[in-house]
Scaffold this active site. Structure first.
Site, mmCIF file in Angstrom:
data_model
loop_
_atom_site.group_PDB
_atom_site.id
_atom_site.type_symbol
_atom_site.label_atom_id
_atom_site.label_comp_id
_atom_site.label_asym_id
_atom_site.label_seq_id
_atom_site.Cartn_x
_atom_site.Cartn_y
_atom_site.Cartn_z
ATOM 1 N N GLY A 78 0.827 -1.198 0.000
ATOM 2 C CA GLY A 78 0.000 0.000 0.000
ATOM 3 C C GLY A 78 0.861 1.248 0.000
ATOM 4 N N CYS A 79 0.334 2.313 0.547
ATOM 5 C CA CYS A 79 1.042 3.594 0.566
ATOM 6 C C CYS A 79 2.370 3.459 1.299
ATOM 7 C CB CYS A 79 0.180 4.652 1.242
ATOM 8 S SG CYS A 79 0.994 6.246 1.374
#
Length: 155
Positions: A9-10
């Site tokens: 993810g981020c």
């Protein structure tokens, strides 16, 4: 010193978590796994580069093992969602382990099998791929959460 590369993810979120682990010497956020040379954040976010947002972890194996880093990896995101983590959607947010040698590949594959049985009931979509060029993200992305906390006086 050893190197591990993960996408979960981020990259802002995962950098902060890995930085807190004893035995982690340095982390850097960047892009890997795609087909564009020296991609920009905008190119990665547009999806055309096929890179993931990733973190490169330099660690001292005498203090923390690759297995320990993998155990952390499985807990910091949802490895059962394809190309999505929370509100972030797109191939750049995919779950991936980029191994740097054959030993890491074997350990990662065994870890995925174990987690698929023990915790995620066969739903893991995490890819395990040989590491390719890791392109460091722009400076403003490096240690982003730490910079924001310092700027706004958050502890």
């Amino acid at each position: 010193m050893n190197k591990a590369i993960f996408a979960a993810g981020c990259f802002w979120h995962i950098q902060e978590i890995y930085d807190s682990l004893k035995g982690v010497i340095k982390t850097s956020v960047g892009y890997t796994g795609g087909n564009t040379v020296d991609p920009t954040y905008e190119e990665v976010c547009n999806g055309g580069s096929n890179h993931s947002e990733a973190i490169e972890v330099l660690f001292d194996e005498k203090i923390i093992s690759y297995e320990d880093l993998l155990n952390q990896f499985w807990t910091i995101h949802d490895p059962t969602t394809l190309n999505r983590q929370g509100p972030d959607i797109g191939t750049q947010y995919r779950s991936a382990i980029y191994y740097t040698n054959n030993s890491q590949k074997i350990i990662a594959e065994e870890s995925r099998i174990k987690m698929n049985i023990d915790k995620f009931k066969g739903g893991i979509v995490t890819e395990i791929t040989q590491a390719s060029t890791f392109y460091f993200a722009e400076e403003y992305h490096q240690n982003y959460n730490k910079k924001m906390k310092e700027q706004y006086g958050i502890s």
